[in-house]
Design an enzyme around this catalytic site. Structure first.
Site, PDB file in Angstrom:
ATOM      1  NE  ARG A 103      -3.877   0.417   1.951  1.00  0.00           N
ATOM      2  CZ  ARG A 103      -4.913   0.427   2.219  1.00  0.00           C
ATOM      3  NH1 ARG A 103      -5.233   1.117   3.812  1.00  0.00           N
ATOM      4  NH2 ARG A 103      -5.738  -0.039   2.136  1.00  0.00           N
ATOM      5  CG  HIS A 129      -8.447   0.015  -2.684  1.00  0.00           C
ATOM      6  ND1 HIS A 129      -7.397  -0.747  -2.680  1.00  0.00           N
ATOM      7  CD2 HIS A 129      -8.969   0.599  -2.134  1.00  0.00           C
ATOM      8  CE1 HIS A 129      -7.816  -1.001  -1.626  1.00  0.00           C
ATOM      9  NE2 HIS A 129      -8.191  -0.219  -0.736  1.00  0.00           N
ATOM     10  CD  GLN A 132     -13.011  -1.862  -1.544  1.00  0.00           C
ATOM     11  OE1 GLN A 132     -12.221  -1.808   0.061  1.00  0.00           O
ATOM     12  NE2 GLN A 132     -14.034  -2.676  -1.640  1.00  0.00           N
ATOM     13  CG  ASP A 222     -13.510   5.687  -1.071  1.00  0.00           C
ATOM     14  OD1 ASP A 222     -13.966   5.836  -0.149  1.00  0.00           O
ATOM     15  OD2 ASP A 222     -12.646   6.155  -1.906  1.00  0.00           O
ATOM     16  CB  CYS A 260     -14.163   1.115  -0.472  1.00  0.00           C
ATOM     17  SG  CYS A 260     -13.392   2.397  -0.015  1.00  0.00           S
ATOM     18  NE  ARG A 288     -10.592  -5.713  -0.304  1.00  0.00           N
ATOM     19  CZ  ARG A 288      -9.478  -4.539   0.122  1.00  0.00           C
ATOM     20  NH1 ARG A 288     -10.168  -4.122   0.925  1.00  0.00           N
ATOM     21  NH2 ARG A 288      -8.044  -4.092   0.384  1.00  0.00           N
TER      22      ARG A 288
END
Ligand code: CP
Ligand code: NVA
Length: 304
Positions: A103, A129, A132, A222, A260, A288
């Site tokens: 990340r 992402h 996700q 988001d 998310c 996930r």
């Protein structure tokens, strides 16, 4: 040495691979015992430059369930680009581990990590992402059925990393997606260009006015301020009309509400929608792990 497979963005997986990953995720979710040896003897480094709840825990637990071993590395300790170069870190990690899940602030860091001959998975960067999106597509399939091309999904809010990966996933699977953002906070021109070049008949469209949104099956949003971004009252004010709330839910006829997480209740989404009967938000979080287990199984073993 065989070339390692990466997932730096969803562009690393073609449409058929994404579909197969989703099928595999369903199988793993239904029958986890069948996959307890998938990562036997494999160690995976988790290198995080930003905070995380879901991504870190779902990877750590998922890797354990697949018979592998995860090593969490806080980037503040490792110091990419400060204590030593990103490429040197990757070369060292390749001496002991078989993949890096990272990340990062800049997508370029993932590219540098991917030079060491082991797989690299993007656990969120400034542009993408992908993990996700895999979980989101899996969730949509569970709720509405396998064929996502018959769905109508709308993403409202900031045209950020989560939005851009969703656009790539939707385009790959031919899922109609309306992206509704203020002009100033839309997805990058580069992403739209990539979509147009890579997926000739994609059904991703951009809108700037929530009032133009027709009926949809699912609403997605988001955070308005992403990690590492300066908090901005001005930006939040621009985004206020793009909030997921009861009025929008009723006007759109949507039966699934997605986020998310982490959420900022009262900003991009109301409590009513977060906790309401149509929320599939916790299912996204649960998925996930299943989606990432499928991705890791594929990266190491293919679809056998
Ligand atoms: N959705 C998501 O990636 O959550 P975390 O930031 O908690 O990992
Ligand atoms: N867009 C958000 C996603 C968090 C999972 C961020 O980058 O902070």
């Amino acid at each position: 040495m065989t070339k390692p497979k990466h997932c730096l963005s969803l562009l690393d997986l073609d449409a058929s691979t994404i579909q197969q990953c989703l099928q595999l995720a369903q199988q793993i979710k239904a029958n986890p015992e069948a996959y307890v040896h998938s990562l036997e003897g494999k160690s995976i480094a988790l290198l995080f430059e930003k905070p995380s709840l879901r991504t870190r825990v779902s990877f750590e637990v998922g890797i354990h369930q697949l018979g592998g071993h995860a090593v969490y590395l806080d980037a503040n300790m490792v110091g990419p680009g400060q204590r030593e170069s990103v490429q040197d870190i990757a070369a060292n990690l390749a001496c002991w581990t078989h993949a890096i899940v990272a990340r990062v602030f800049q997508h370029d860091t993932l590219q540098q990590l991917s030079t060491a001959g082991i797989s690299v998975v993007n656990a969120l960067c400034d542009i993408h992402h992908p993990c996700q999106t895999l979980a989101d597509l899996l969730t949509l399939q569970e709720v509405f059925g396998e064929d996502l091309s018959v769905l109508k999904v709308a993403y409202l809010g900031d045209g950020n990393n989560v939005c851009q990966s969703l656009m790539l996933g939707a385009a790959a699977l031919n899922m109609p997606l309306q992206v509704v953002t203020p002009k100033t906070y839309g997805p990058s021109k580069q992403i739209m260009q990539t979509l147009d070049e890579t997926f000739k008949n994609h059904q991703v469209t951009l809108l700037n006015d929530p009032a133009q949104l027709g009926p949809v099956d699912a609403l997605y949003t988001d955070t308005w301020i992403s990690m590492g971004e300066q908090d901005s009252a001005e930006k939040k004010q621009y985004l206020q009309p793009f909030q997921l709330n009861q009025q929008l839910l009723e006007a759109s006829g949507a039966t699934a509400v997605m986020h998310c997480l982490p959420a900022h209740r009262g900003d991009e989404i109301t409590d009513e929608l977060m906790d309401g009967e149509h929320s599939v938000i916790l299912r996204q979080a649960e998925n996930r792990m299943h989606a990432q287990k499928a991705l890791l199984h594929y990266l190491f073993n293919g679809f056998v």
